[in-house]
Write an enzyme that holds these catalytic residues in place. Structure first.
Site, PDB file in Angstrom:
ATOM      1  N   CYS A  49      40.911  30.311  36.473  1.00 47.00           N
ATOM      2  CA  CYS A  49      42.123  30.071  37.264  1.00 47.00           C
ATOM      3  C   CYS A  49      42.128  28.671  37.865  1.00 47.00           C
ATOM      4  O   CYS A  49      43.183  28.058  38.029  1.00 47.00           O
ATOM      5  CB  CYS A  49      42.236  31.088  38.393  1.00 47.00           C
ATOM      6  SG  CYS A  49      41.930  32.790  37.928  1.00 47.00           S
ATOM      7  N   ASP A  81      38.446  36.043  42.594  1.00 51.85           N
ATOM      8  CA  ASP A  81      38.425  37.502  42.601  1.00 51.85           C
ATOM      9  C   ASP A  81      37.817  38.039  41.315  1.00 51.85           C
ATOM     10  O   ASP A  81      37.174  39.096  41.300  1.00 51.85           O
ATOM     11  CB  ASP A  81      39.839  38.052  42.771  1.00 51.85           C
ATOM     12  CG  ASP A  81      40.325  37.957  44.203  1.00 51.85           C
ATOM     13  OD1 ASP A  81      39.729  37.191  44.977  1.00 51.85           O
ATOM     14  OD2 ASP A  81      41.296  38.644  44.549  1.00 51.85           O
ATOM     15  N   CYS A 122      44.855  30.903  42.027  1.00 45.10           N
ATOM     16  CA  CYS A 122      44.177  32.196  42.066  1.00 45.10           C
ATOM     17  C   CYS A 122      44.718  32.995  43.246  1.00 45.10           C
ATOM     18  O   CYS A 122      45.473  32.475  44.071  1.00 45.10           O
ATOM     19  CB  CYS A 122      42.664  32.000  42.155  1.00 45.10           C
ATOM     20  SG  CYS A 122      41.688  33.457  41.699  1.00 45.10           S
ATOM     21  N   ASP A 123      44.302  34.247  43.327  1.00 43.56           N
ATOM     22  CA  ASP A 123      44.969  35.207  44.207  1.00 43.56           C
ATOM     23  C   ASP A 123      45.054  34.779  45.673  1.00 43.56           C
ATOM     24  O   ASP A 123      46.093  34.941  46.309  1.00 43.56           O
ATOM     25  CB  ASP A 123      44.250  36.550  44.142  1.00 43.56           C
ATOM     26  CG  ASP A 123      44.383  37.226  42.790  1.00 43.56           C
ATOM     27  OD1 ASP A 123      44.867  36.558  41.851  1.00 43.56           O
ATOM     28  OD2 ASP A 123      43.986  38.384  42.655  1.00 43.56           O
ATOM     29  N   LYS A 124      43.965  34.281  46.244  1.00 46.33           N
ATOM     30  CA  LYS A 124      43.959  33.975  47.671  1.00 46.33           C
ATOM     31  C   LYS A 124      44.210  32.509  47.955  1.00 46.33           C
ATOM     32  O   LYS A 124      44.611  32.157  49.070  1.00 46.33           O
ATOM     33  CB  LYS A 124      42.632  34.387  48.313  1.00 46.33           C
ATOM     34  CG  LYS A 124      42.268  35.848  48.094  1.00 46.33           C
ATOM     35  CD  LYS A 124      43.401  36.781  48.470  1.00 46.33           C
ATOM     36  CE  LYS A 124      43.080  38.216  48.072  1.00 46.33           C
ATOM     37  NZ  LYS A 124      42.819  38.413  46.633  1.00 46.33           N
ATOM     38  N   CYS A 194      45.265  34.841  35.647  1.00 39.61           N
ATOM     39  CA  CYS A 194      45.466  36.054  34.845  1.00 39.61           C
ATOM     40  C   CYS A 194      46.889  36.105  34.312  1.00 39.61           C
ATOM     41  O   CYS A 194      47.845  35.744  35.006  1.00 39.61           O
ATOM     42  CB  CYS A 194      45.164  37.286  35.676  1.00 39.61           C
ATOM     43  SG  CYS A 194      43.443  37.408  36.206  1.00 39.61           S
ATOM     44  N   GLU A 444      39.317  44.574  47.283  1.00 43.89           N
ATOM     45  CA  GLU A 444      40.238  45.182  46.329  1.00 43.89           C
ATOM     46  C   GLU A 444      39.458  46.067  45.375  1.00 43.89           C
ATOM     47  O   GLU A 444      38.277  45.833  45.115  1.00 43.89           O
ATOM     48  CB  GLU A 444      41.034  44.129  45.568  1.00 43.89           C
ATOM     49  CG  GLU A 444      40.249  43.329  44.562  1.00 43.89           C
ATOM     50  CD  GLU A 444      41.137  42.362  43.786  1.00 43.89           C
ATOM     51  OE1 GLU A 444      42.078  41.819  44.365  1.00 43.89           O
ATOM     52  OE2 GLU A 444      40.844  42.152  42.596  1.00 43.89           O
ATOM     53  N   SER A 470      43.998  45.072  43.324  1.00 46.69           N
ATOM     54  CA  SER A 470      44.354  43.890  42.544  1.00 46.69           C
ATOM     55  C   SER A 470      45.793  44.003  42.075  1.00 46.69           C
ATOM     56  O   SER A 470      46.332  45.100  41.905  1.00 46.69           O
ATOM     57  CB  SER A 470      43.419  43.784  41.342  1.00 46.69           C
ATOM     58  OG  SER A 470      43.934  42.903  40.377  1.00 46.69           O
TER      59      SER A 470
END
Length: 556
Positions: A49, A81, A122-124, A194, A444, A470
């Protein structure tokens, strides 16, 4: 001549030594007098990512310079993650969001940067960068680094979510380890986030809907060369906004902008994590935006996009069909989007969407012909979760489930049971002590949810937790149960065998346990907090100050 905020660090007799530092950076006298813009990114080799972000940051720096400002590359920490999933490392994932926001504030405050170009993937790190931008209240723009290309497996597109689920199929005896290893090698063929409508892609669309990101960039694949020109253009535009006193990030984030962001989550069946990050971003803007506010928007916004994990298509397919701009234009054409909301360019979002493509009817349906009449994500309330809980309903075949609780005190306990398939169809697996404070860190549970789906029971066995899921999660998985067990929420006093009813139908949206008010009150009166184990200095600091998930799990 305009005096920029950054003049504080170099102007006048007392700042002569500072000018020495700027000369040491290779700047001449004319360049030192320009506005100074931070190019903040989370590039690095902690995940695919993040691996392409520095190259994009270099293009943004070129644009900033061409626009008449001086760029300063400022890398900040990020947690993957993907590498932290299903073990102790996941406790640091949500914490990293706060570290990133604080880092943005620290570098901008200390160095008096005039503006920010933030690049994440990325996620965070996406919500962390957005929170920091809003907190600093300077002209700013966020650029998503893009998603990975889909992999190919047995003649079809594949992605990392299917690999997680294949682990469950192996444990159920329905796939071989040879097949699993082949998927492992195929599922992420390039750098980028992702590929499905998981948390990263969801938050990338949120950034555009908020007005803090260039419209149409989000779904451009990470490896496409077209990104280079866009990043240069964005850098130059941000420099112009700084020079002409353009809108600051905090003025962009209004209640209507937040509602636009909720709409895009609902319309795309996006990640439940958006309901954690939107209140946190709103908090930075001084706006109270709760789960109830989010639920009200979800309830009036139809599900339009057919995106994984609940649908058929991935980010690359959405890009080919018309991209993120098409999603926003479809909402605008349907009379839902607040078109007059302002964006970082100084233009309204309706102006920015004037040339965007209309719905293609396949990947994204028009508002008049949705995939479902209401949100892909719903908020459930009831005596078990009075502060609310979240369920992604996109792709679910049933919206009602009732069964006995099987209670686990941690993710590890539940994971061991699920791996051994020690459950009964109809069970509600309850994982507690995983909330923001109880974890700490609100881990998660993709490892567990993917196993359940891979074992073929993703819609026959429900999962309830005060942790989170997630964006790749699908199935009967309810997260963010509030109040969390650590502070004495009802989930803390559940016992094996208690009957839990989940009803996510529109207009109902409840989660309850078959206990009378008196019995529930009696159990809560007798409850004592579970002793916690110190898991490190950063996590203990976080536990001491973090708030509830329903208000974004913010730390101040």
């Amino acid at each position: 001549m305009t005096r920029f905020r950054s003049a504080t660090i170099h102007d006048g007799l007392l700042r002569a030594p500072t000018r020495g530092f700027l000369h040491a950076l290779g700047q001449n006298t004319e360049e030192i007098a320009r506005p100074h813009i931070a190019v903040i990114h989370t590039g690095g080799e902690m995940s695919p990512c993040n691996m392409l972000l520095r190259e994009q940051a270099l293009q943004a720096k070129t644009g900033v310079y061409a626009g008449g400002a001086m760029p300063h590359e400022c890398p900040v920490v990020s947690v993957s993650d993907g590498l932290a999933i299903a073990h102790e490392g996941m406790r640091w994932s949500l914490v990293s969001r706060e570290l990133i926001a604080d880092s943005v504030e620290a570098t901008t405050g200390a160095h008096r940067w005039d503006g920010i170009v933030a690049i994440g993937g990325c996620d965070k790190n996406i919500p962390g960068l957005l929170m920091g931008m809003v907190r600093c209240d300077v002209p700013a723009v966020f650029c998503f680094g893009g998603a990975a290309m889909p992999g190919r497996f047995e003649g079809a597109d594949t992605h990392i979510g299917e690999t997680y689920e294949t682990v469950g199929r192996v444990l159920a005896g329905e796939a071989t380890e040879v097949e699993l290893e082949a998927r492992v090698r195929a599922c992420v063929p390039t750098g980028g986030a992702c590929a499905g409508q998981f948390t990263a892609n969801t938050m990338a669309l949120v950034a555009e809907a908020l007005g803090l990101a260039p419209i149409g960039l989000a779904m451009v694949p990470a490896v496409y060369s077209a990104r280079q020109a866009v990043m240069r253009q964005v850098g130059a535009q941000l420099a112009a906004r700084v020079r002409d006193g353009g809108p600051t990030a905090r003025t962009i984030v209004t209640r209507e902008a937040l509602e636009n962001a909720c709409m895009v989550v609902s319309a795309t069946g996006g990640s439940t994590n958006a309901a954690l990050h939107l209140p946190a971003i709103a908090h930075e803007a001084g706006i109270a935006f709760t789960l109830a506010d989010i639920d009200a928007v979800f309830a009036r916004t139809p599900l339009l996009a057919d995106l994984a994990p609940g649908g058929r298509y991935l980010a690359r397919h959405l890009h080919d069909a018309g991209g993120s701009a098409m999603v926003l234009r479809t909402l605008l054409d349907g009379g839902l989007l607040h078109g007059h909301a302002m964006t970082w360019t100084g233009r309204t979002i309706a102006d920015e969407l004037a040339d965007a493509p209309a719905s293609d009817g396949t990947v994204v349906r028009p508002v008049s012909s949705p995939r479902a009449p209401t949100a892909g994500v719903v908020v459930l309330t009831g005596n078990l979760c009075p502060d609310g809980a979240l369920l992604k309903v996109a792709g679910l075949e049933t919206l009602v489930h009732e069964g006995p609780a099987r209670v686990f005190e941690s993710e590890e306990d539940a994971l061991e049971s699920v791996r051994a398939q020690r459950y009964t169809l109809g069970d509600v697996l309850v994982i507690r002590n995983e909330g923001p404070r109880g974890g700490p860190g609100m881990r998660e549970m993709l490892g567990i949810t993917a196993l359940l789906y891979g074992q073929g029971v993703g819609q026959q066995v429900a999962l309830l937790t005060d942790g989170r899921f997630s964006g790749a999660t699908r199935g009967l998985c309810i997260g963010h149960a509030g109040p969390e067990a650590y502070v004495g929420g009802p989930i803390a006093v559940l016992r094996d065998g208690d009957r839990i009813r989940i009803d996510a139908r529109p207009g109902v949206q409840t989660i309850s346990v078959a206990l009378s008010d008196a019995e529930l009150a009696e159990r809560l009166a007798a409850w004592t907090p579970r002793p916690h184990v110190s898991r490190g200095v950063a996590l203990e600091k976080y536990r001491a100050v973090v708030g509830p998930a329903a208000r974004g799990a913010v730390t101040f």
